[in-house]
Design a protein around this motif. Structure first.
Motif, short mmCIF file in Angstrom:
data_model
loop_
_atom_site.label_atom_id
_atom_site.label_comp_id
_atom_site.label_asym_id
_atom_site.label_seq_id
_atom_site.Cartn_x
_atom_site.Cartn_y
_atom_site.Cartn_z
N UNK A 112 -52.35 9.00 -7.88
CA UNK A 112 -51.34 10.02 -8.19
C UNK A 112 -50.21 9.38 -8.96
N UNK A 113 -49.80 10.03 -10.04
CA UNK A 113 -48.72 9.49 -10.87
C UNK A 113 -47.35 9.70 -10.25
N UNK A 114 -47.27 10.45 -9.14
CA UNK A 114 -45.97 10.77 -8.54
C UNK A 114 -45.67 9.92 -7.31
N UNK A 115 -46.63 9.18 -6.82
CA UNK A 115 -46.46 8.46 -5.56
C UNK A 115 -46.15 6.99 -5.84
N UNK A 116 -45.09 6.50 -5.22
CA UNK A 116 -44.64 5.11 -5.35
C UNK A 116 -44.58 4.48 -3.97
N UNK A 170 -42.78 -2.17 -12.11
CA UNK A 170 -44.13 -1.60 -12.15
C UNK A 170 -44.10 -0.29 -12.90
N UNK A 171 -45.21 -0.02 -13.62
CA UNK A 171 -45.41 1.27 -14.29
C UNK A 171 -46.75 1.83 -13.84
N UNK A 172 -46.84 3.15 -13.75
CA UNK A 172 -48.06 3.80 -13.29
C UNK A 172 -49.13 3.76 -14.37
N UNK A 173 -50.33 3.35 -13.98
CA UNK A 173 -51.45 3.28 -14.92
C UNK A 173 -52.14 4.63 -15.10
N UNK A 174 -51.78 5.62 -14.28
CA UNK A 174 -52.42 6.94 -14.37
C UNK A 174 -51.43 8.02 -14.79
N UNK A 175 -50.20 7.62 -15.13
CA UNK A 175 -49.17 8.61 -15.49
C UNK A 175 -49.47 9.24 -16.83
N UNK A 176 -49.32 10.55 -16.88
CA UNK A 176 -49.51 11.28 -18.13
C UNK A 176 -48.31 12.10 -18.52
N UNK A 177 -47.34 12.22 -17.62
CA UNK A 177 -46.18 13.08 -17.89
C UNK A 177 -44.85 12.37 -17.71
N UNK A 178 -44.84 11.07 -17.45
CA UNK A 178 -43.57 10.36 -17.37
C UNK A 178 -43.76 8.92 -17.82
N UNK A 179 -42.65 8.27 -18.16
CA UNK A 179 -42.63 6.87 -18.61
C UNK A 179 -41.62 6.10 -17.77
N UNK A 180 -41.82 6.10 -16.47
CA UNK A 180 -40.85 5.54 -15.54
C UNK A 180 -41.22 4.12 -15.14
N UNK A 181 -40.20 3.27 -15.07
CA UNK A 181 -40.35 1.90 -14.58
C UNK A 181 -39.72 1.83 -13.20
N UNK A 182 -40.50 1.50 -12.20
CA UNK A 182 -39.97 1.31 -10.85
C UNK A 182 -39.48 -0.12 -10.72
N UNK A 183 -38.27 -0.29 -10.20
CA UNK A 183 -37.67 -1.61 -10.09
C UNK A 183 -37.29 -1.89 -8.64
N UNK A 184 -37.69 -3.04 -8.15
CA UNK A 184 -37.27 -3.52 -6.85
C UNK A 184 -36.29 -4.66 -7.02
N UNK A 185 -35.12 -4.54 -6.44
CA UNK A 185 -34.05 -5.52 -6.62
C UNK A 185 -33.53 -5.97 -5.26
N UNK A 186 -32.54 -6.87 -5.28
CA UNK A 186 -31.91 -7.29 -4.04
C UNK A 186 -31.00 -6.20 -3.49
N UNK A 187 -30.77 -5.14 -4.24
CA UNK A 187 -30.05 -3.99 -3.76
C UNK A 187 -30.98 -3.15 -2.90
#
Length: 454
Positions: free
Chosen positions: A202-206, A152-169
């Motif tokens: 909020x672009x900081x909340x996951x 997932x990527x944030x649709x409201x982010x303006x200061x980062x380009x982060x991809x959140x990943x959920x795995x079996x870890x």
């Protein structure tokens, strides 16, 4: 329909109410489209769907055969049935035959939020790839320690380009496209993470949901999660209105003179600290528990406290998450066949009883909501059910797939829904086309016919 148009022309209906009325009428009449068809290019189950957020035109799909395809849902490739049925074939496809393609199932495919020139794919081959749409080449790739369930990527982010990943870890990792490296590792879950969702306010909340039944909220600017949802902590219905704080009225002592006011402000008693000053009240969410007798007196780190919190939001794995458009509520689906609505600010379960019978327990699911968050679309085995978010009643049940449905996406621009299933098909659910004689009620259709010529 003509009455609504007439009220708009005379000014009885404001513009925004007219738009909402038309949209709600179209949404309530969704059915399997008989004039638009997406020709699936996949040979495996369709696991992920998303329409780009810029133009609302390009549909991105990922499937279990390792293929990723892009479809243009507005411009048809060809027409059949005397031009009545529009066929939408893929305009781009990447599969196992591609030298940089995924070798195993693609579990998640998402657009870069601000540009259709990039898209992201996550796969069971333990990798996340960032693709250039124009050249169909991988520009950045990330290797993870387990199968990737969701990205997932944030649709409201303006200061980062982060991809959140959920795995079996058990750890959630944030991948930075700009640097090509992992920037964060979020620890707290005790099992694999099947659902990740960024906040829409909020672009900081996951938000993450794990196979341990926990839903955790993270602020990526600080260590540890700041909230863990507990299904036993509840409130009825929507968030109660904010109470106005009026000064407390107390009885006037006899020593007061008649001219003095009988209304005074009462302050809560404050505990004295060691230096004699009053301590500020700390919200219960961040409050550190008092030390018991015999303890060393050390204060635990808030991140360590959150990792020790074993509250659960579902009795099974959390398989799907969806934050409403206004960012105030969260919908979660679990392998316990429960759908729950959470108030994000208070962290309470709103106890809305959704009429859910069975939800696929073994795969990550993709939920969808309308733009006004009045309806939520949930894959329920081989059907898709539309629930009223606030009452929990079933608004509509969509049947058309032959096998279990894995994902759905609602296109708010055209009021259309797209669904992907294990039967390898992508179905389009759209409002029926309305002819002018139907809008007029059908009574004047004969008057418009050509009756004077041979």
């Amino acid at each position: 329909m003509w009455k609504v148009v007439g009220d708009r022309e005379t000014g009885k209906l404001p513009p925004y109410q007219f738009i909402n009325r038309v949209k709600s009428n179209r949404i309530s009449s969704l059915e399997l489209s008989n004039y638009k068809e997406i020709v699936s290019a996949h040979k495996g189950a369709v696991n992920s769907l998303q329409v780009d957020l810029i133009e609302g035109r390009y549909l991105l799909a990922g499937a279990s055969d390792g293929s990723i395809a892009v479809y243009d849902v507005q411009s048809a490739t060809k027409h059949e049935g005397n031009g009545m049925v529009a066929k939408h074939e893929r305009i781009l496809v990447v599969d196992k035959r591609h030298e940089q393609g995924h070798k195993y199932a693609v579990s998640s495919a998402t657009w870069y939020p601000v540009d259709t020139g990039l898209f992201i794919s996550g796969s069971y081959d333990q990798s996340v790839n960032v693709w250039d749409t124009n050249t169909t080449r991988v520009v950045v790739d990330f290797k993870l320690p387990g199968k990737v369930y969701r990205t997932a990527m944030s649709s409201v982010a303006g200061s980062h380009m982060l991809i959140a990943t959920g795995t079996e870890d058990v750890q959630v990792r944030l991948c930075d496209i700009a640097s090509g490296a992992f920037t964060h590792t979020l620890s707290g879950h005790r099992d694999g993470v099947m659902a990740v969702e960024w906040s829409t306010s909020s672009e900081w909340v996951l938000v993450t949901g794990g196979c341990d039944g926990a839903i955790r909220f993270w602020d990526i600017r600080r260590a540890g999660c700041f909230q863990v949802l507990d299904q036993s902590r509840s409130q009825l219905g929507r968030r109660p209105p904010l109470l106005e704080h009026f000064p407390t009225k107390v009885s006037t002592p006899k020593s007061f003179s008649a001219g003095q006011s009988s209304t005074i402000k009462v302050r809560a008693p404050q505990k004295k600290t060691a230096n004699g000053t009053g301590a500020k009240r700390v919200p219960s969410l961040y409050r550190v528990p008092s030390q018991t007798k015999g303890s060393t007196g050390k204060r635990l780190h808030p991140g360590l406290l959150s990792s020790n919190d074993r509250a659960t939001a579902h009795y099974g794995a959390v398989t799907g998450l969806k934050v409403t458009e206004n960012g105030m509520y969260l919908l979660s689906a679990g392998s316990d066949s429960r759908l729950r609505l959470w108030d994000i600010e208070s962290g309470c379960n709103t106890l809305v009883n959704y009429e859910v019978k069975r939800i696929e327990p073994r795969k990550a699911l993709q939920l969808a909501t309308t733009q006004d968050s009045s309806l939520v679309f949930v894959p329920c085995m081989a059907t898709i059910k539309a629930f009223d978010v606030w009452s929990g009643r079933t608004s509509e049940t969509f049947r058309g797939h032959y096998e279990n449905v894995n994902c759905c996406w609602f296109n708010s621009q055209d009021q259309e829904m797209y669904t992907g299933s294990n039967d390898r098909q992508i179905l389009v659910w759209s409002p029926p086309k309305i002819r002018l004689d139907e809008m007029d009620g059908g009574g004047n259709s004969e008057q418009d016919q050509d009756c004077w010529s041979d």
